[in-house]
Design an enzyme around this catalytic site. Structure first.
Site, PDB file in Angstrom:
ATOM      1  N   HIS A   1       6.296   6.842 -14.286  1.00  0.00           N
ATOM      2  CA  HIS A   1       6.570   7.063 -12.749  1.00  0.00           C
ATOM      3  C   HIS A   1       6.478   5.860 -11.871  1.00  0.00           C
ATOM      4  O   HIS A   1       7.431   5.590 -11.390  1.00  0.00           O
ATOM      5  CB  HIS A   1       5.780   8.401 -12.311  1.00  0.00           C
ATOM      6  CG  HIS A   1       5.946   8.564 -10.848  1.00  0.00           C
ATOM      7  ND1 HIS A   1       7.204   9.428 -10.410  1.00  0.00           N
ATOM      8  CD2 HIS A   1       5.220   8.237  -9.781  1.00  0.00           C
ATOM      9  CE1 HIS A   1       7.104   9.437  -9.298  1.00  0.00           C
ATOM     10  NE2 HIS A   1       5.883   8.771  -8.626  1.00  0.00           N
TER      11      HIS A   1
ATOM     12  N   ASP B   1      31.734 -13.691  -1.320  1.00  0.00           N
ATOM     13  CA  ASP B   1      30.889 -13.122  -2.403  1.00  0.00           C
ATOM     14  C   ASP B   1      29.657 -14.033  -2.478  1.00  0.00           C
ATOM     15  O   ASP B   1      29.464 -14.550  -1.298  1.00  0.00           O
ATOM     16  CB  ASP B   1      31.470 -13.490  -3.938  1.00  0.00           C
ATOM     17  CG  ASP B   1      31.237 -12.694  -5.072  1.00  0.00           C
ATOM     18  OD1 ASP B   1      29.936 -12.232  -4.913  1.00  0.00           O
ATOM     19  OD2 ASP B   1      32.029 -12.047  -5.529  1.00  0.00           O
TER      20      ASP B   1
ATOM     21  N   TRP C   1       1.149   1.621 -13.400  1.00  0.00           N
ATOM     22  CA  TRP C   1       2.203   0.484 -13.287  1.00  0.00           C
ATOM     23  C   TRP C   1       1.606  -0.774 -12.783  1.00  0.00           C
ATOM     24  O   TRP C   1       2.395  -1.728 -12.794  1.00  0.00           O
ATOM     25  CB  TRP C   1       3.004   1.182 -11.830  1.00  0.00           C
ATOM     26  CG  TRP C   1       2.156   0.479 -10.798  1.00  0.00           C
ATOM     27  CD1 TRP C   1       1.277   1.470  -9.955  1.00  0.00           C
ATOM     28  CD2 TRP C   1       2.644  -0.377  -9.775  1.00  0.00           C
ATOM     29  NE1 TRP C   1       0.998   0.583  -8.786  1.00  0.00           N
ATOM     30  CE2 TRP C   1       1.816  -0.444  -8.562  1.00  0.00           C
ATOM     31  CE3 TRP C   1       3.830  -1.491  -9.900  1.00  0.00           C
ATOM     32  CZ2 TRP C   1       1.968  -1.407  -7.444  1.00  0.00           C
ATOM     33  CZ3 TRP C   1       3.816  -2.590  -8.752  1.00  0.00           C
ATOM     34  CH2 TRP C   1       2.932  -2.343  -7.754  1.00  0.00           C
TER      35      TRP C   1
ATOM     36  N   SER D   1      14.929 -10.710 -13.373  1.00  0.00           N
ATOM     37  CA  SER D   1      16.150 -10.189 -12.597  1.00  0.00           C
ATOM     38  C   SER D   1      16.005 -10.241 -11.112  1.00  0.00           C
ATOM     39  O   SER D   1      16.769 -11.078 -10.555  1.00  0.00           O
ATOM     40  CB  SER D   1      16.537  -9.056 -12.999  1.00  0.00           C
ATOM     41  OG  SER D   1      17.266  -8.320 -11.844  1.00  0.00           O
ATOM     42  N   SER D   2      14.662  -9.956 -10.606  1.00  0.00           N
ATOM     43  CA  SER D   2      14.484 -10.137  -9.229  1.00  0.00           C
ATOM     44  C   SER D   2      14.394 -11.529  -8.620  1.00  0.00           C
ATOM     45  O   SER D   2      14.855 -11.761  -7.626  1.00  0.00           O
ATOM     46  CB  SER D   2      13.566  -9.319  -8.736  1.00  0.00           C
ATOM     47  OG  SER D   2      13.613  -8.003  -9.160  1.00  0.00           O
TER      48      SER D   2
ATOM     49  N   HIS E   1       1.471  -7.686  -3.398  1.00  0.00           N
ATOM     50  CA  HIS E   1       1.480  -7.368  -2.061  1.00  0.00           C
ATOM     51  C   HIS E   1       2.794  -8.030  -1.481  1.00  0.00           C
ATOM     52  O   HIS E   1       3.206  -7.069  -0.583  1.00  0.00           O
ATOM     53  CB  HIS E   1       0.144  -7.750  -1.305  1.00  0.00           C
ATOM     54  CG  HIS E   1       0.296  -6.947   0.193  1.00  0.00           C
ATOM     55  ND1 HIS E   1      -0.369  -5.759   0.175  1.00  0.00           N
ATOM     56  CD2 HIS E   1       0.739  -7.108   1.331  1.00  0.00           C
ATOM     57  CE1 HIS E   1       0.097  -5.144   1.298  1.00  0.00           C
ATOM     58  NE2 HIS E   1       0.534  -5.923   2.177  1.00  0.00           N
TER      59      HIS E   1
ATOM     60  N   GLU F   1       5.483  -7.685  -2.571  1.00  0.00           N
ATOM     61  CA  GLU F   1       6.327  -6.609  -3.362  1.00  0.00           C
ATOM     62  C   GLU F   1       6.334  -5.483  -2.382  1.00  0.00           C
ATOM     63  O   GLU F   1       7.526  -5.185  -2.172  1.00  0.00           O
ATOM     64  CB  GLU F   1       5.947  -6.412  -4.718  1.00  0.00           C
ATOM     65  CG  GLU F   1       6.680  -5.108  -5.290  1.00  0.00           C
ATOM     66  CD  GLU F   1       7.942  -5.200  -5.772  1.00  0.00           C
ATOM     67  OE1 GLU F   1       8.440  -6.346  -5.618  1.00  0.00           O
ATOM     68  OE2 GLU F   1       8.761  -4.209  -6.112  1.00  0.00           O
TER      69      GLU F   1
ATOM     70  N   TYR G   1       6.446  -5.724   0.871  1.00  0.00           N
ATOM     71  CA  TYR G   1       7.234  -6.026   1.893  1.00  0.00           C
ATOM     72  C   TYR G   1       8.631  -6.371   1.308  1.00  0.00           C
ATOM     73  O   TYR G   1       9.686  -6.179   1.935  1.00  0.00           O
ATOM     74  CB  TYR G   1       6.645  -7.140   2.733  1.00  0.00           C
ATOM     75  CG  TYR G   1       5.450  -6.476   3.329  1.00  0.00           C
ATOM     76  CD1 TYR G   1       5.502  -5.838   4.529  1.00  0.00           C
ATOM     77  CD2 TYR G   1       4.203  -6.949   2.809  1.00  0.00           C
ATOM     78  CE1 TYR G   1       4.406  -5.363   5.159  1.00  0.00           C
ATOM     79  CE2 TYR G   1       3.108  -6.049   3.498  1.00  0.00           C
ATOM     80  CZ  TYR G   1       3.341  -5.359   4.576  1.00  0.00           C
ATOM     81  OH  TYR G   1       2.095  -4.800   4.964  1.00  0.00           O
TER      82      TYR G   1
ATOM     83  N   SER H   1      17.251  -0.506  11.695  1.00  0.00           N
ATOM     84  CA  SER H   1      17.645  -1.538  12.897  1.00  0.00           C
ATOM     85  C   SER H   1      19.089  -0.911  12.986  1.00  0.00           C
ATOM     86  O   SER H   1      19.531  -0.828  14.249  1.00  0.00           O
ATOM     87  CB  SER H   1      17.306  -2.956  12.811  1.00  0.00           C
ATOM     88  OG  SER H   1      15.943  -3.046  12.586  1.00  0.00           O
TER      89      SER H   1
ATOM     90  N   HIS I   1      -7.074  -6.890  -0.308  1.00  0.00           N
ATOM     91  CA  HIS I   1      -7.321  -5.462   0.079  1.00  0.00           C
ATOM     92  C   HIS I   1      -7.164  -4.535  -0.975  1.00  0.00           C
ATOM     93  O   HIS I   1      -7.209  -3.368  -0.748  1.00  0.00           O
ATOM     94  CB  HIS I   1      -6.568  -5.211   1.560  1.00  0.00           C
ATOM     95  CG  HIS I   1      -5.252  -5.032   1.549  1.00  0.00           C
ATOM     96  ND1 HIS I   1      -4.339  -5.314   2.342  1.00  0.00           N
ATOM     97  CD2 HIS I   1      -4.338  -4.518   0.441  1.00  0.00           C
ATOM     98  CE1 HIS I   1      -3.246  -5.117   2.085  1.00  0.00           C
ATOM     99  NE2 HIS I   1      -3.327  -4.381   0.946  1.00  0.00           N
ATOM    100  N   HIS I   2      -6.617  -4.894  -2.163  1.00  0.00           N
ATOM    101  CA  HIS I   2      -6.162  -4.161  -3.156  1.00  0.00           C
ATOM    102  C   HIS I   2      -7.370  -3.723  -3.983  1.00  0.00           C
ATOM    103  O   HIS I   2      -7.539  -2.905  -5.018  1.00  0.00           O
ATOM    104  CB  HIS I   2      -4.982  -4.340  -4.051  1.00  0.00           C
ATOM    105  CG  HIS I   2      -3.801  -4.312  -3.178  1.00  0.00           C
ATOM    106  ND1 HIS I   2      -3.113  -3.212  -3.298  1.00  0.00           N
ATOM    107  CD2 HIS I   2      -3.074  -5.264  -2.705  1.00  0.00           C
ATOM    108  CE1 HIS I   2      -1.747  -3.442  -2.383  1.00  0.00           C
ATOM    109  NE2 HIS I   2      -2.040  -4.701  -2.144  1.00  0.00           N
TER     110      HIS I   2
ATOM    111  N   THR J   1       4.498  -4.827  12.913  1.00  0.00           N
ATOM    112  CA  THR J   1       5.160  -3.477  12.506  1.00  0.00           C
ATOM    113  C   THR J   1       5.010  -2.700  13.554  1.00  0.00           C
ATOM    114  O   THR J   1       6.124  -1.809  13.788  1.00  0.00           O
ATOM    115  CB  THR J   1       4.131  -2.988  11.177  1.00  0.00           C
ATOM    116  OG1 THR J   1       4.025  -3.942  10.372  1.00  0.00           O
ATOM    117  CG2 THR J   1       5.096  -1.780  10.454  1.00  0.00           C
TER     118      THR J   1
ATOM    119  N   LYS K   1       7.814  -3.429  15.865  1.00  0.00           N
ATOM    120  CA  LYS K   1       9.009  -2.838  15.246  1.00  0.00           C
ATOM    121  C   LYS K   1       9.457  -1.492  15.775  1.00  0.00           C
ATOM    122  O   LYS K   1      10.524  -0.899  16.280  1.00  0.00           O
ATOM    123  CB  LYS K   1       9.187  -2.882  13.855  1.00  0.00           C
ATOM    124  CG  LYS K   1       9.538  -4.396  13.494  1.00  0.00           C
ATOM    125  CD  LYS K   1       9.643  -4.603  12.104  1.00  0.00           C
ATOM    126  CE  LYS K   1      10.018  -5.740  11.439  1.00  0.00           C
ATOM    127  NZ  LYS K   1      11.313  -5.619  10.605  1.00  0.00           N
TER     128      LYS K   1
ATOM    129  N   ARG L   1      -7.551   9.150  -8.592  1.00  0.00           N
ATOM    130  CA  ARG L   1      -6.149   9.076  -8.792  1.00  0.00           C
ATOM    131  C   ARG L   1      -5.942   9.288 -10.321  1.00  0.00           C
ATOM    132  O   ARG L   1      -7.101   8.691 -10.882  1.00  0.00           O
ATOM    133  CB  ARG L   1      -5.541   7.906  -8.055  1.00  0.00           C
ATOM    134  CG  ARG L   1      -5.789   6.560  -8.777  1.00  0.00           C
ATOM    135  CD  ARG L   1      -5.673   5.153  -8.172  1.00  0.00           C
ATOM    136  NE  ARG L   1      -4.048   5.117  -8.254  1.00  0.00           N
ATOM    137  CZ  ARG L   1      -3.461   3.835  -8.075  1.00  0.00           C
ATOM    138  NH1 ARG L   1      -4.142   2.935  -7.655  1.00  0.00           N
ATOM    139  NH2 ARG L   1      -2.159   3.759  -8.194  1.00  0.00           N
TER     140      ARG L   1
END
Lengths: 702, 348
Positions: A124, A153, A188, A218-219, A302, A304, A306, A317, A351-352, A377, A380, A499
């Site tokens: 998941h 393109d 994960w 890929s990313s 982290h 990731e 964002y 926006s 912080h993780h 944040t 925004k 968890r």
């Protein structure tokens, strides 16, 4: 690796079948789990079979290959990315419902085995992050960003196709693990030493490693592609501070991809070296230390977060501005805030793991750095509210997602601040409070953003609007389902429920897990409504066509062209004079669709089979590595290498669209436009909306 | 045998069932599941901090929740409210929307800094009584509590004197795990070949649930333990009975401990004459005859010296000088941070 392996199948044998264990040991739980697992595997097989039959029956194989798989067109690649995301979303939501169901009856047991539950939360999470969220946002940026900056393109269209191939290969690996089990149970994040071969020697962790590695490769390529495109391919006059905000967020996300993805590629590669070649990077003995993995993982993890959320901020926006009929409030501040978030995202990874025993000073500094992200944040959020302030707010489907987002996201921000205080985090780390928090950020943040974007740009991509009524039901279903499914998890976390628990023994948890299950079922219905929305929209497509190309009275360049856009996007590259380029064009003289003085030949990238070749080779290599089929690994590697070299010899990498053809198509579209009746915003959701808005001010005023 | 299997929160929790408000639950049940029902100074401070952070952050969050619906109603299409499509900036508004969050974060940063230093799990708690030393070893899927001064050990049952600080030193004999007693205070990770530290205290006598927070396989959710805070005399009785009735912690017993499996399975193996714990009960087991330097040997992946015994008579409870730390404390104090033990030592 002492087990018996054959040269052909490696360590793959009958025990990989999801029902094998139940045949050997037919106890009730084993049989129940085998039925569920085999059912999932059968669905994958039947789905693939149905696709093959359909393509053969309708004789579409050639069409699929020529028009889609080998196409370098950023629009088609974007759509294919989103299709992968939607298929994977469906699977991961079903898995989530099973997990909620398990915990709803999980007092003292439940119906799933702990092993099965472990695979469920691992797939998941892996799917939602790497094969739902990433392809979804990559697809939307792929489709929209070149249109917004006035480009034909991406800078590297074939590399774009390869990125798609690699993501598809990773997704296919996760899907195959349903038929030839098992998948990892390491979550994960795949923390060693649990994922080392000493504890988990099976194929599961290897599936996970290679699926994630394909995705990160890929990313990384995608990030490079997007960033270079935004740097180099902007239309004349499209200065930095004229970029639509979505493109700004796309740029920040691409930069984060370039710097954030490689740490994970490295981490999984080192873990693979540990597992395959007895290295000791993260093992418990011979000098290994899993803390290094955890640092590397979150150096990716982290940023990731964002990567996932910034494009959604960009979409919101656009949505707030478009559906309030108003200029975006605080454009400059929004750009600065986006950049600030991108930079700060690299400074908070610790912080993780506040609970790993480092000094209080280090924890406090990282906690404060985390809170700093709350400032841009928060700004925004208020910028979006001020965008709606003194506007003319229309509640179209994207706007419902956006309003749901703004109200729910601030609650996620609040719980994020709670988690950022190390002294409090010591109480809620690794509880369901944490799970509720990041779902609170990612469902309203990322997923609502992507669904809003889909509803916003679907008419651009396919030429007809998505049906509003079912769209609204789906949006409200998601909002209500989210609240029901995840607010109880906050309570469970405060009550100390860890968890990833397959079962629990505290009756006090039960009402909350039941409520969460009801929420999961509501979300399942929301998924169903999305499907119905798509079905109804396709059925009624002729009634909802928007040939004018501008159904929402849009502000940026993508609305200035036909829907669906021609392969070359712009018959003549537009010249940009201000922010909200197309809105200005509509407001000032010259008209919304001026006839160009002259047309020129357009050079576009030619089709290439590189994407499918690398994708298939990548899949086979990952599969071979997972099951120790070394011949397959070598063969797939050789194919990739030869294909890459051969690509270097291709001489006809472009095709030319003659000026006459461009003129004919464009003149035909302008003729269509002349036949349309402009509408005011009051008719936006009716069938009178043919994609041609009345001139802006009078169109927005009732 | 002092292998009493304790009913977990099951029976008391039943009364809480159906209470839909988490905070009401925390207040009126004696299940002690959460820090909102704190049973020690650390958890109490964390509860205070929790509400403080919520209150301070609400100054930014609440306006969004209130003003957004107002804007949506007032400025929806079809109403005749003001319409300023070209308005996109205001100095005053920008000052407020940047200024207020900055101020809030400054306040939060100060409280976070202070509370994080004050509630550092490594920091000993201030108390008149010297702390009880407990060493914790996480196995798959059970916890072993080692009382080096008393020369005993206990699986899944942590007995501590109420009102006296407890100084934990923790490690894992397996993969990473998370040691957590929510009602008392902070959780801390336990890791192989490394030690972490934690200081907690129970104010009153009581029974609290403890858990593993870091997934470590199929027995993860069963890796729970019971913490009993008891009167000093009762604690001494526990020590005496364990010394007398506990299973000797020898090489065979250690091998059984180190195997992957739940505590129920371990008890079946080492004390088969006792009833196997039912589902939802926490299986416990007591060990006597603790080898000297057992914890350090586990950390260093060395084989403990099974013949040398520690603390057979127990140190005099009142003999410890309260003001000056013992040599042992000093040595520990220097190991401030998590650190790997010697990496060259051989693997057990």
């Amino acid at each position: 690796m002492s087990e018996e392996t054959s040269w052909l199948l490696g360590r793959l044998d009958a025990s990989a079948l999801p029902f094998w264990d139940a045949l050997q040991h037919p106890t009730t739980p084993n049989v129940v789990n085998a039925v569920i697992a085999s059912g999932a595997g059968a669905m994958v097989l039947l789905g693939a079979l149905a696709a093959v039959v359909f393509l053969t029956w309708t004789k579409r194989w050639r069409w699929l290959w020529r028009e889609w798989l080998t196409s370098p067109d950023h629009k088609k690649i974007g759509i294919m990315f989103i299709m992968i995301a939607l298929v994977m979303l469906a699977r991961a939501v079903i898995e989530a419902v099973f997990m909620r169901l398990q915990q709803a009856v999980g007092l003292d047991g439940g119906f799933l085995t702990a092993e099965h539950f472990g695979q469920l939360f691992t797939t998941h999470g892996t799917i939602m992050v790497f094969f739902m969220a990433m392809p979804f946002l990559t697809g939307i940026i792929n489709y929209v960003m070149p249109l917004q900056i006035g480009a034909r393109d991406l800078s590297f269209p074939v590399m774009n196709s390869i990125s798609l191939g690699l993501t598809a290969a990773g997704a296919a690996i996760v899907m195959v693990s349903l038929i030839l089990a098992p998948f990892s149970t390491g979550g994960w994040s795949g923390y060693p030493s649990f994922t080392e071969s000493a504890t988990n020697p099976g194929a599961g962790v290897d599936y996970w490693i290679w699926a994630v590695t394909l995705s990160t490769l890929s990313s990384t390529l995608t990030g490079i592609n997007f960033a270079v495109t935004i740097y180099k391919r902007r239309a004349p006059g499209m200065q930095w501070f004229r970029l639509p905000l979505f493109t700004w967020t796309a740029l920040c996300t691409s930069i984060l991809m370039i710097f954030g993805m490689p740490p994970l590629t490295v981490a999984t590669a080192l873990l693979a070296l540990d597992r395959y070649l007895d290295f000791h990077f993260f093992t418990v003995d011979l000098g290994g230390n899993m803390m290094n993995y955890i640092n590397l993982f979150w150096a990716f993890g982290h940023p990731e977060v964002y990567i996932l959320i910034l494009p959604a901020f960009g979409i919101f926006s656009e949505v707030f501005s478009t559906f309030s009929g108003k200029k975006l409030y605080g454009y400059g501040a929004l750009v600065i805030a986006t950049m600030a978030i991108a930079v700060l995202s690299f400074t908070v990874w610790l912080h993780h793991f506040f609970t790993m025993g480092q000094s209080a000073h280090v924890n406090a500094i990282f906690g404060i750095a985390t809170m700093l992200i709350g400032i841009p944040t928060g700004v925004k959020i208020y910028d979006w509210m001020l965008t709606m302030f003194r506007g003319r707010i229309r509640f179209s489907v994207p706007m419902i997602y956006a309003v749901g987002f703004i109200l729910l996201f601030v609650l996620g921000g609040l719980t994020g601040i709670i988690l950022a205080v190390p002294s409090v985090d010591y109480q809620i780390h690794n509880t369901l409070f944490l799970v509720a928090h990041f779902h609170n950020m990612l469902i309203p943040g990322l997923l609502f953003g992507m669904l809003a974007g889909t509803n916003l740009w679907f008419p651009k991509a396919f030429g007809f609007r998505l049906e509003e009524r079912w769209g609204r039901r789906a949006a409200i279903g998601w909002i209500v389902g989210f609240m029901l499914a995840f607010f109880p998890l906050y309570a469970l976390g405060i009550l100390g429920m860890p968890r990833r628990s397959a079962a629990f023994f505290e009756p006090a948890y039960l009402p909350w897990t039941m409520a969460a299950m009801v929420g999961a079922v509501v979300i399942l219905f929301a998924m169903l409504f999305l499907l119905i929305q798509l079905w109804v929209s396709v059925r009624d497509r002729h009634a909802n066509r928007v040939p004018g190309g501008d159904p929402w009275d849009g502000r940026s360049l993508e609305w200035s062209i036909a829907s669906p856009p021609p392969a070359y996007n712009f018959p003549v590259i537009p010249e940009v004079h201000s922010r909200d380029a197309y809105m200005r064009q509509k407001e000032t003289g010259g008209g919304a669709h001026p006839r160009p003085d002259a047309y020129g030949d357009i050079e576009m990238p030619a089709s290439s089979a590189m994407g499918p070749i690398i994708g298939i080779a990548g899949f086979l290599m990952a599969f071979g590595l997972t099951w120790y089929q070394w011949w397959l690994v070598v063969a797939a590697g050789a194919v990739s290498l030869v294909a890459l070299i051969a690509r270097g010899f291709v001489r006809n990498a472009t095709r030319v669209i003659p000026a006459a053809e461009v003129r004919r198509e464009h003149e035909a579209w302008i003729a269509t436009l002349d036949s349309l009746t402009p509408i005011t915003r009051a008719d936006e959701q009716t069938r009178a909306n043919r994609g041609l808005p009345a001139s802006p001010i009078e169109g927005a005023v009732q | 045998m002092s292998t009493s299997s304790l009913h977990s929160t099951a029976s008391v929790g039943v009364r809480a069932f159906g209470l839909l408000a988490v905070f009401a639950l925390a207040g009126c049940s004696d299940a002690h599941l959460t820090f909102l029902d704190p049973q020690g100074p650390v958890a109490a401070a964390q509860r205070h901090q929790f509400w403080l952070v919520i209150a301070v952050t609400s100054t930014v969050v609440l306006p969004v929740l209130v003003l957004t619906p107002w804007i949506l109603v007032r400025y929806r299409y079809g109403r005749q409210a003001a319409y300023r499509p070209q308005w996109g900036f205001s100095k005053l508004a920008d000052l407020v929307i940047w200024g207020v969050p900055v101020l809030v974060v400054i306040v939060l940063a100060i409280t976070a800094w202070r509370s994080t230093l004050a509630l550092d799990p490594y920091k000993p708690l201030t108390s008149d009584t010297p702390p009880l030393e407990v060493q914790v070893i996480g196995f798959d899927w059970k916890w072993l509590f080692v009382y080096p001064e008393q020369g005993i050990a206990s699986v899944n049952r942590l007995v501590i004197p109420a009102g006296r600080p407890v100084s934990f030193e923790l490690t894992s004999a397996s993969v990473m795990q998370g040691f957590f007693i929510p009602a008392l205070g902070s959780q801390i990770d336990v890791m192989n070949r490394m030690t972490t530290k934690l200081h907690l205290q129970a104010d009153e006598t009581g029974t609290f649930i403890g858990k593993n927070m870091q997934y470590n396989g199929t027995g993860f959710h069963q890796q729970r333990f019971v913490t009993q805070a008891v009167a000093p005399a009762a604690f001494q009785r526990f020590v005496d009975r364990t010394r007398q009735d506990g299973v000797p912690l020898d090489a065979d017993a250690y091998r059984a401990l180190d195997e992957r499996g739940t505590a129920a399975r371990l008890r079946q193996r080492l004390a088969p004459e006792t009833a196997v714990a039912e589902r939802g009960e926490i299986a416990t087991l007591a060990f006597s005859a603790l080898p000297a330097g057992f914890f350090d040997a586990v950390v260093a992946h060395e084989s403990p010296n099974w013949n040398a015994r520690d603390g057979e008579d127990g140190p005099p409870e009142t003999g410890t000088d309260q003001d000056e730390p013992t040599n042992r404390d000093e040595r520990r104090h220097e190991r401030r941070n998590t650190q790997a033990a010697t990496t060259g030592s051989r693997q057990s």
